[in-house]
Design a protein around this motif. Structure first.
Motif, PDB file in Angstrom:
ATOM      1  N   GLU A  24     -46.531 -36.469 -14.463  1.00 52.24           N
ATOM      2  CA  GLU A  24     -45.864 -35.923 -15.648  1.00 52.24           C
ATOM      3  C   GLU A  24     -44.956 -34.747 -15.317  1.00 52.24           C
ATOM      4  O   GLU A  24     -43.935 -34.531 -15.963  1.00 52.24           O
ATOM      5  CB  GLU A  24     -46.919 -35.485 -16.680  1.00 52.24           C
ATOM      6  N   ALA A  25     -45.316 -33.965 -14.296  1.00 51.38           N
ATOM      7  CA  ALA A  25     -44.536 -32.768 -13.982  1.00 51.38           C
ATOM      8  C   ALA A  25     -43.316 -33.062 -13.131  1.00 51.38           C
ATOM      9  O   ALA A  25     -42.447 -32.198 -12.978  1.00 51.38           O
ATOM     10  CB  ALA A  25     -45.422 -31.751 -13.255  1.00 51.38           C
ATOM     11  N   ALA A  26     -43.217 -34.255 -12.571  1.00 50.31           N
ATOM     12  CA  ALA A  26     -42.163 -34.528 -11.591  1.00 50.31           C
ATOM     13  C   ALA A  26     -40.752 -34.391 -12.154  1.00 50.31           C
ATOM     14  O   ALA A  26     -39.923 -33.675 -11.576  1.00 50.31           O
ATOM     15  CB  ALA A  26     -42.367 -35.909 -10.978  1.00 50.31           C
ATOM     16  N   PRO A  27     -40.410 -35.038 -13.274  1.00 41.06           N
ATOM     17  CA  PRO A  27     -39.016 -34.933 -13.734  1.00 41.06           C
ATOM     18  C   PRO A  27     -38.593 -33.488 -14.018  1.00 41.06           C
ATOM     19  O   PRO A  27     -37.503 -33.066 -13.621  1.00 41.06           O
ATOM     20  CB  PRO A  27     -38.998 -35.788 -15.004  1.00 41.06           C
ATOM     21  N   GLY A  58     -37.923 -32.408 -21.217  1.00 40.42           N
ATOM     22  CA  GLY A  58     -37.461 -31.144 -21.762  1.00 40.42           C
ATOM     23  C   GLY A  58     -36.144 -30.628 -21.227  1.00 40.42           C
ATOM     24  O   GLY A  58     -35.820 -29.450 -21.428  1.00 40.42           O
ATOM     25  N   PHE A  59     -35.330 -31.479 -20.599  1.00 46.66           N
ATOM     26  CA  PHE A  59     -34.051 -30.985 -20.095  1.00 46.66           C
ATOM     27  C   PHE A  59     -32.996 -32.093 -20.130  1.00 46.66           C
ATOM     28  O   PHE A  59     -33.318 -33.282 -20.174  1.00 46.66           O
ATOM     29  CB  PHE A  59     -34.182 -30.449 -18.664  1.00 46.66           C
ATOM     30  N   GLU A  60     -31.728 -31.675 -20.128  1.00 50.25           N
ATOM     31  CA  GLU A  60     -30.602 -32.588 -20.048  1.00 50.25           C
ATOM     32  C   GLU A  60     -30.155 -32.636 -18.583  1.00 50.25           C
ATOM     33  O   GLU A  60     -29.813 -31.613 -18.004  1.00 50.25           O
ATOM     34  CB  GLU A  60     -29.456 -32.121 -20.933  1.00 50.25           C
ATOM     35  N   THR A  73     -31.985 -41.066 -18.494  1.00 53.84           N
ATOM     36  CA  THR A  73     -31.657 -39.951 -19.387  1.00 53.84           C
ATOM     37  C   THR A  73     -32.822 -39.662 -20.326  1.00 53.84           C
ATOM     38  O   THR A  73     -33.188 -38.491 -20.551  1.00 53.84           O
ATOM     39  CB  THR A  73     -30.389 -40.267 -20.192  1.00 53.84           C
ATOM     40  N   ARG A  74     -33.426 -40.723 -20.865  1.00 51.19           N
ATOM     41  CA  ARG A  74     -34.562 -40.527 -21.760  1.00 51.19           C
ATOM     42  C   ARG A  74     -35.737 -39.876 -21.023  1.00 51.19           C
ATOM     43  O   ARG A  74     -36.428 -39.007 -21.569  1.00 51.19           O
ATOM     44  CB  ARG A  74     -34.982 -41.868 -22.360  1.00 51.19           C
TER      45      ARG A  74
END
Length: 318
Positions: free
Chosen positions: A187-190, A219-221, A212-213
């Protein structure tokens, strides 16, 4: 009596869009195609084409004829499959479309296995992305199209196409060497790569929407500085320290990753690979043999390293 050859020309026009495209695909002149369709109009006793600017479109009556033509051609596909199944050994030509990573990682070995088992079967392969391969499959340019499906991005399922799942391919976050995000999984990777430049496939592709999703849900673009459909370019940019990327295991073609990689959140980390065929042709022995040869390395991956795959039966689209 309606002529099947002329009906097929009408069907080609529906799928290819212009008389010129039909003529080019079938090695006719545009005037010959137009003349044959005019004869078909006389046979049918109704108007089949109407002008729209410089092009033509099918009338509702033409659409009815095309629907019946599709049913006839599907029956002929099944007849060809039954006939081939009654013979010993596979012959003829099988035309395959495969997207880049499948073409690199799966096709060469599949050709070797199939060539050893069926030396009289000719296989022609074209590298082609699914967005182009599926319409070409319907237009009979290919017999099999290898396609992919990303999490929460269902593949198009046009009427007249059926799919067999070949296997599953894990997607991982690939990072430049020495990145502070290295060693973080799940979960923390992206989010750990939020501050890095990214390389992704072009906007509008299923891969880009999924990627992108995934970043937005973390929590980021993503700062997408580089776009390409070429995943080998994605890999090179990561290797040279210019970007982070989301890469499938197939891109490594069996070798160990050359850059740090992190596993993605469960349920968001696997793309599915399919073989698509026209409805009625999935049971053809040559198609079945090709799919088995293509799927074997996906099935043989160790379960603890890669998701297990199975070659499931065909399911109709549409």
């Amino acid at each position: 009596m309606l002529d099947l050859h002329r009906l097929r020309l009408l069907r080609e026009l529906k799928h290819r869009g212009t008389l010129a495209a039909v003529a080019e695909a079938l090695a006719y002149s545009p005037s010959t195609v137009s003349q044959q369709l005019s004869v078909l109009e006389r046979e049918a006793g109704v108007r089949l084409l109407e002008p729209v600017g410089r092009r033509v479109r099918l009338t509702p009556q033409a659409e009815i004829l095309v629907a019946h033509t599709e049913a006839v051609l599907e029956r002929l596909e099944r007849a060809e499959a039954d006939l081939a199944a009654s013979l010993e050994g596979l012959t003829g030509t099988l035309r395959v479309a495969a997207f880049q990573t499948a073409a690199l990682a799966l096709v060469p070995d599949a050709l070797g296995r199939l060539g050893a088992a069926h030396p009289r079967l000719r296989v022609e392969v074209t590298q082609c992305e699914p967005e182009s391969a599926l319409p070409a499959l319907l237009a009979r340019d290919f017999d099999v199209a290898v396609t992919e499906e990303y999490p929460d991005e269902p593949i198009p399922r046009p009427d007249g196409i059926e799919y067999a799942e070949l296997g599953r391919d894990e997607m991982r976050l690939a990072l430049p060497a020495g990145s502070a995000a290295g060693g973080i999984d799940g979960e923390a990777a992206p989010a750990a790569a939020a501050g890095l430049p990214w390389v992704m496939e072009p906007a509008g592709t299923a891969s880009r929407r999924w990627a992108t999703r995934l970043c937005r849900d973390a929590g980021f673009e993503p700062d997408v500085r580089y776009e390409s459909t070429d995943l080998l370019l994605h890999l090179r940019l990561v290797e040279r320290g210019h970007a982070a990327a989301l890469l499938p295991d197939l891109v490594w073609t069996g070798a160990a990753p050359a850059v740090p990689v992190a596993r993605l959140p469960r349920g968001r980390h696997v793309r599915r690979l399919f073989a698509a065929t026209r409805r009625g042709s999935g049971a053809h022995p040559a198609v079945r043999a090709w799919c088995e040869a293509l799927a074997r390395p996906l099935r043989e991956r160790p379960p603890h390293e890669h998701p297990q795959s199975t070659l499931k039966g065909f399911a109709s689209g549409g």
